[in-house]
Design an enzyme around this catalytic site. Structure first.
Site, PDB file in Angstrom:
ATOM      1  N   ASP A   1     -31.413 109.096 142.672  1.00 23.79           N
ATOM      2  CA  ASP A   1     -31.223 110.424 143.257  1.00 23.79           C
ATOM      3  C   ASP A   1     -30.276 111.202 142.342  1.00 23.79           C
ATOM      4  O   ASP A   1     -29.633 110.627 141.454  1.00 23.79           O
ATOM      5  CB  ASP A   1     -30.623 110.248 144.664  1.00 23.79           C
ATOM      6  CG  ASP A   1     -30.510 111.555 145.433  1.00 23.79           C
ATOM      7  OD1 ASP A   1     -31.265 112.505 145.134  1.00 23.79           O
ATOM      8  OD2 ASP A   1     -29.664 111.617 146.349  1.00 23.79           O
TER       9      ASP A   1
ATOM     10  N   GLU B   1     -31.053 115.123 138.228  1.00 21.64           N
ATOM     11  CA  GLU B   1     -31.510 116.337 137.499  1.00 21.64           C
ATOM     12  C   GLU B   1     -30.691 116.571 136.234  1.00 21.64           C
ATOM     13  O   GLU B   1     -31.279 117.085 135.273  1.00 21.64           O
ATOM     14  CB  GLU B   1     -31.440 117.544 138.433  1.00 21.64           C
ATOM     15  CG  GLU B   1     -32.417 117.507 139.592  1.00 21.64           C
ATOM     16  CD  GLU B   1     -32.062 116.487 140.677  1.00 21.64           C
ATOM     17  OE1 GLU B   1     -30.864 116.153 140.789  1.00 21.64           O
ATOM     18  OE2 GLU B   1     -32.956 116.006 141.374  1.00 21.64           O
TER      19      GLU B   1
ATOM     20  N   ASP C   1     -35.457 117.289 149.127  1.00 21.56           N
ATOM     21  CA  ASP C   1     -34.916 117.667 150.433  1.00 21.56           C
ATOM     22  C   ASP C   1     -35.736 118.731 151.152  1.00 21.56           C
ATOM     23  O   ASP C   1     -35.371 119.900 151.194  1.00 21.56           O
ATOM     24  CB  ASP C   1     -33.470 118.136 150.272  1.00 21.56           C
ATOM     25  CG  ASP C   1     -32.578 116.998 149.794  1.00 21.56           C
ATOM     26  OD1 ASP C   1     -32.999 115.828 149.900  1.00 21.56           O
ATOM     27  OD2 ASP C   1     -31.470 117.287 149.312  1.00 21.56           O
TER      28      ASP C   1
HETATM   29  O1  MIG Z   1     -26.907 115.888 148.127  1.00 15.42           O
HETATM   30  O2  MIG Z   1     -27.781 110.592 149.102  1.00 15.42           O
HETATM   31  O3  MIG Z   1     -32.482 114.144 148.176  1.00 15.42           O
HETATM   32  O4  MIG Z   1     -32.739 112.032 149.974  1.00 15.42           O
HETATM   33  O5  MIG Z   1     -30.430 111.257 151.368  1.00 15.42           O
HETATM   34  C1  MIG Z   1     -27.481 114.921 148.940  1.00 15.42           C
HETATM   35  C2  MIG Z   1     -27.844 111.573 150.086  1.00 15.42           C
HETATM   36  C3  MIG Z   1     -27.761 113.668 148.135  1.00 15.42           C
HETATM   37  C4  MIG Z   1     -30.118 113.967 148.270  1.00 15.42           C
HETATM   38  C5  MIG Z   1     -31.423 113.271 148.429  1.00 15.42           C
HETATM   39  C6  MIG Z   1     -31.509 112.701 149.820  1.00 15.42           C
HETATM   40  C7  MIG Z   1     -30.364 111.754 150.056  1.00 15.42           C
HETATM   41  C8  MIG Z   1     -29.034 112.486 149.849  1.00 15.42           C
HETATM   42  N1  MIG Z   1     -29.003 113.056 148.510  1.00 15.42           N
END
Ligand code: MIG
Length: 792
Positions: A406, A409, A483
Site C-alpha cells: 500500500d 505511489e 479507496d
Molecule cells: O491512508 O492502511 O488504500 O486499503 O486500509 C490509508 C490503511 C492507508 C490506504 C489503503 C487502504 C488501507 C489504508 N491505507
C-alpha cells in the site's frame, strides 16, 4: 477556498496547456545502425526500430540522439526483424513483412500502415513537438470511428473517446468520481478500435503524462512533462492481438496461487490476534468460504515494517499456522516508508548501506507517513530491491505467503501527496529525478517484494497485491482499485475500471467489495458481493470507523445471500482458473468488456454495466438500490439464462428479472463451462468436476480445462493437467469425448459429471465412444437437462 465557488473566480483563468510547442521540423538526414533507423530533423532527433514484425518503437529527443534504454516495463529484446528501407524524394519507407512505416520528409511526419496499406496511426498538420519547459508531445489523427480502451485504472465509462487523462500515481482518498484523475496506477497504454480492427500505443514515459482525446475533433495527443517521446505501436489487427503484442513486450501474469482466487476478508484493521482468530472461527462456524484474512497497519509495532506488535499479536507464528490449518492464509500490509528511528534495524541498515532515496546533495529524503518521519527505499537500485526482498524472510518465516503493498505511489502526507520531485534516484548509476521516475516507484517495490517472496517460499507461489503500479505491473502483482466508497456509484464505476485494467494487461484486479470508506448497507453488500463473485480479485475491505462489513454484519438474510455468492465463487473456480491460465499464456483478461469479443457490434463499444468472463459468459450485475430488474444486451447468437435455462435471442436488449438473490448470468449456447463444488476454502481438494454443456440444435463445441497443483511453480515444468472436451450433437445424439493432454499433473477429483442443457429425453449419449445407458441418466424435465457421471 479551492472547495468553494471562489475556485471559479473570473481572475483564475488557467493558462492553456499545449501552448508554445515547436515542431521538430523537416527531415535533414537519416542513417541505420544496428537495426535502428536514426533521423535528424531541423529541431530534433528520432529513432525508429522494430521489436518484431508487428511492433514498432518510435523515440524522439529534441536535444540529442534518442536514448534507447527502455523503462523497467519492457522485458522483450529487439528481435532481428527483416527491414526494407526505401528512400524516396518526399518520404522514407520502412517495411517489415507486416507493417510499413512511412515518414514524410517535409514536414517530418510518421504514419504506420498495415500490409494492406490501411493506415493505423498517422499524424496531421501536427506531429511531434516540444516546448521550452521540456514538455514533449505527439499528435495523432483520430477518425470518427475510433474507440479507445485501456489506460489502466481510470474512472468514467469504458470507451475513453472524449476524455482527457493524466498519469501520475496518486493516493486519492477523496471520493472517486468521473473527474478524479489520476489515480494510483499509471498504464500509458491504449487500444484503438477502428471499424472492427485494432492497433495499440504504449507511451513508455515514467514521468507525468497526459492523454487528450477530447480537445480536438480529429486529433488526439499524448504528452509528457519530462523525458522523451518514446512509444510503441502494436499493429493488431484484432484487439486480442494487440493485447498479446503488448504483453509480449511487458510480460504476462504468473499463475496465481489458487488461494489468491478465493474469497478474501479484510478490514482496516483487524487489530489483535484474538480478533483475527475469532474472525476465522466465525467464517468456519457459519460455513462461509474464505481463503485469506488481511492484516492492515495495526499489526505492526508503531507502523515499523517487518515487525509485529507483540502486545496485540503475541504469537503471530502460531496464529498464521493455525489459520493455515483451517485453510486460511494471512496477508499483511507492507508500506514503503521506513520509520526514522536509529534503534530500528531496518532503518539502520538502510542508512548504513545507502538504500534510501536521497537528494543530489546527499541528504536522505524524509516524508511523513504512518510511522511518522520516514525514509523511502530507492527501489530503482538493484541491490536495494534485493535488500528489500530479503527482509521478507521475516514474513515467510512466520508462514506468510502473501503480501499487500500500500502507499507505494509513494503516498506522503503533504500538499503534493508524494515524494519531493527533486529527489534523485540512483537508477543503477543512470540517476534520474523523482519527477522522471515517479510512476515506477510502486512497480519496483512490487518487483522487489515478488522476487523476495519467491526466493523465501522455495518453489511455492506467492501472492502480491499492490495499490500503485506502472505498465508491466501484472508480472508481479494483482491490483485493487484503492479507496473507493460504499456508494452504488462506486459499484458502477468498478465495472469499466476493471475492464479497462484488463485491457491494459492487468487481468488480476478488483475493487474493495462493499466499498472501503463510508458505511455500506446490507443491500449494497449483497449486490457488490454478487459482482465480486466474478471480479478476478475478490476481497471485502472496509475502513476504520465505518460500519462492519463482514458478510454477517447486516443480519441473517444478507448473510445467506452473501454466502450464496461467495460459494458461487468456488463453484466457478475451475473455469476462472482456466481463464487465469489463458491470461498467463496470452495476456488476455479474465473479465472482459463485450467489445473484446464482439468488436463489430456497436452496442458493445461503450457498454459499461455488464461484462464477460472469458468468451462465453455474460454477467449483468444490479447496480442501483431497490432494483429488481435491468436491461441486458446480448450480442449475436443464443444465450441461456444460467438460473432458469431459458434461451434468449441475441442481437437484442432484454429486460430481465433480478430479485435480490439473483445475479443475472448468461451462457452462450453451444459452449461449455466447468464447475467445481462449494468448499470452505481452496485448501480442500476438489472432488468432483462438472461440465455444463449448453447445446444448440446441432453442432460441435469444445472446452480446454486447465488444472495444476495450485500452489507450486511446477506448472512451469509441465506439471499440468489439460483436459479437452469435445461434444458433437444433434437433437437425437450427443457424442462427447474427453481427452487428457501431455501434462504430468494428476488432479484430485475422480468423478466427472456431464450436464447437458437443452436436450430431449431419450437422446443417445456417448462418452468416449461408449453409450451411456438410460438408467445412468438423470433427466430434469422442467429445465431440459440431462446428467451423466463418469469416473475419471
Ligand atoms: O491512508 O492502511 O488504500 O486499503 O486500509 C490509508 C490503511 C492507508 C490506504 C489503503 C487502504 C488501507 C489504508 N491505507
Amino acid at each position: 477556498m479551492e472547495d468553494t465557488s471562489f475556485a471559479i473566480h473570473p481572475g483564475t483563468k488557467k493558462q492553456l496547456i499545449g501552448d508554445n510547442f515547436k515542431d521538430i521540423g523537416d527531415l535533414l538526414s537519416f542513417n541505420i545502425e544496428a537495426d535502428v533507423v536514426y533521423f535528424k530533423t531541423v529541431n530534433g532527433h528520432v529513432a525508429i526500430m522494430f521489436y518484431n514484425d508487428k511492433t514498432a518503437r518510435i523515440v524522439m529527443n529534441q536535444k540529442k540522439r534518442p536514448q534507447l534504454k527502455s523503462s523497467f516495463a519492457v522485458i522483450k529484446e529487439q528481435q532481428g526483424v527483416k527491414l526494407e528501407v526505401v528512400d524516396n524524394k518526399d518520404f522514407v519507407e520502412l517495411k517489415t513483412a507486416t507493417i510499413v512505416i512511412n515518414i514524410s520528409k517535409k514536414p517530418f511526419r510518421v504514419s504506420v500502415l498495415d500490409n494492406e496499406g490501411k493506415t493505423l496511426v498517422s499524424e496531421t498538420d501536427k506531429g511531434m513537438a516540444f516546448n521550452e519547459k521540456s514538455e514533449v508531445i505527439c499528435y495523432k489523427k483520430m477518425t470518427d470511428d475510433d474507440h479507445f480502451y485501456g489506460f489502466g485504472e481510470k474512472t468514467g465509462f469504458l470507451d475513453k473517446r472524449g476524455e482527457k487523462m493524466e498519469m501520475w500515481n496518486t493516493d486519492v482518498y477523496a471520493p472517486h468520481n468521473p473527474e478524479t484523475d489520476p489515480l494510483y496506477q499509471s498504464i500509458p497504454f491504449f487500444i484503438t478500435l477502428r471499424e472492427g480492427k485494432a492497433h495499440g500505443i504504449f507511451f513508455d514515459n515514467t514521468g507525468r503524462t497526459h492523454f487528450d482525446l477530447k480537445s480536438e475533433k480529429d486529433t488526439y495527443s499524448f504528452k509528457a512533462d519530462v523525458g522523451q517521446i518514446d512509444y510503441y505501436v502494436f499493429a493488431g489487427p484484432t484487439m486480442k492481438d494487440v493485447l498479446k503484442q503488448y504483453t509480449e513486450l511487458t510480460g504476462t501474469m504468473p499463475m496465481p496461487p489458487k488461494w489468491a482466487l478465493g474469497y478474501h476478508q479484510s478490514r482496516y484493521s483487524y487489530e489483535t490476534e484474538e480478533e483475527v482468530r475469532q474472525l476465522a472461527n466465525d467464517f468456519i462456524e457459519k460455513k462461509i468460504p474464505v481463503d485469506a484474512i488481511y492484516l492492515d497497519i495495526h499489526y505492526m509495532n508503531e507502523y515499523r515494517v517487518f515487525t509485529f506488535d507483540n502486545d496485540r499479536f503475541p504469537t503471530p507464528k502460531a496464529m498464521v499456522e493455525d489459520l493455515k490449518k483451517a485453510g486460511i492464509k494471512v496477508v499483511p500490509i507492507v508500506d514503503p516508508g521506513v520509520k526514522e528511528d536509529p534503534e530500528y534495524s531496518i532503518y539502520q541498515e538502510g542508512v548504513k548501506n545507502n538504500h534510501f532515496c536521497k537528494y543530489l546533495e546527499g541528504n536522505i529524503y524524509f516524508g511523513d507517513v504512518w510511522p511518522g518521519n520516514s525514509a523511502f527505499p530507492d527501489f530503482t537500485k538493484t541491490n536495494t530491491r534485493q535488500w528489500w526482498g530479503e527482509q521478507h524472510k521475516f514474513y515467510a518465516d512466520l508462514g506468510i505467503e502473501g503480501i499487500w503493498n500500500d502507499m507505494n505511489e509513494p503516498a506522503v502526507f503533504n500538499e503534493t501527496k508524494t515524494m519531493d520531485v527533486k529527489v534523485m534516484h540512483d537508477n543503477d548509476g543512470d540517476s534520474k529525478t523523482h519527477r522522471e521516475l515517479h510512476n515506477v516507484y510502486g512497480f519496483l517495490m512490487g518487483e522487489a517484494t515478488f522476487e523476495g517472496m519467491k526466493q523465501h517460499l522455495h518453489g511455492k507461489r506467492s501472492f502480491l497485491l499492490t495499490r500503485a503500479g506502472y505498465a508491466g505491473v501484472q508480472r508481479y502483482a494483482s491490483v485493487w482499485t484503492g479507496d473507493n466508497r460504499s456508494f452504488w456509484e462506486h459499484l458502477q464505476l468498478a465495472l469499466p475500471m476493471c475492464m479497462n485494467l484488463g485491457m491494459s494487461g492487468v487481468p488480476f484486479c478488483g475493487p474493495d467489495v462493499g466499498g472501503f470508506a463510508h458505511d455500506a448497507s446490507g443491500e449494497l453488500l449483497v449486490r457488490w458481493t454478487q459482482f465480486g463473485t466474478f471480479t478476478p480479485y475478490f476481497r471485502n475491505h472496509s475502513a476504520i470507523n465505518t460500519v462492519r462489513q463482514e458478510p454477517w454484519s447486516f443480519g441473517e438474510d444478507v448473510e445467506q445471500l452473501a454466502k450464496k455468492y461467495i460459494e458461487q465463487r468456488y463453484v466457478w473456480l475451475p473455469h476462472l482458473y482456466t481463464l487465469f491460465r489463458e491470461a498467463n499464456q496470452t495476456g488476455l483478461p479474465v473479465m472482459r468488456p463485450l467489445v473484446l469479443e464482439y468488436p463489430t457490434d456497436e452496442n458493445t463499444f461503450n457498454l459499461s454495466d455488464q461484462f464477460m468472463i472469458g468468451d462465453n459468459v455474460i454477467v449483468a450485475p444490479i447496480l442501483t438500490p431497490t432494483t429488481k430488474h435491468r436491461v441486458v444486451y446480448l450480442p449475436e447468437g443464443k444465450w441461456v439464462n444460467y438460473w432458469t435455462d431459458e434461451v434468449l435471442l441475441g442481437n437484442k436488449h432484454h429486460l430481465v428479472e433480478a430479485p435480490i438473490d439473483i445475479l443475472p448470468i448468461f451462457i452462450k449456447q453451444g459452449t461449455v463451462i466447468p464447475h467445481g463444488t462449494i468448499k470452505q476454502s481452496t485448501a480442500t481438494p476438489e472432488d468432483e468436476l462438472t461440465y455444463h454443456i449448453y447445446l444448440g440444435d446441432e453442432g460441435r463445441t469444445e472446452y480446454k480445462l486447465y488444472e495444476d497443483d495450485g500452489t507450486t511453480n511446477r506448472y512451469d515444468e509441465g506439471e499440468t493437467f489439460d483436459q479437452e472436451l469435445v461434444c458433437e450433437y444433434s437433437s437425437s445424439i450427443v457424442n462427447i469425448s474427453l481427452r487428457e493432454a501431455n501434462g504430468s499433473y494428476d488432479p484430485s477429483w475422480t468423478i466427472e459429471t456431464l450436464v447437458l442443457h437443452n436436450v430431449n429425453k431419450g437422446v443417445d449419449v456417448f462418452v468416449n465412444g461408449e453409450q451411456i445407458s438410460i438408467t445412468n441418466q438423470l433427466f430434469d424435465k422442467t429445465k431440459k437437462t440431462l446428467k451423466v457421471s463418469v469416473e475419471r
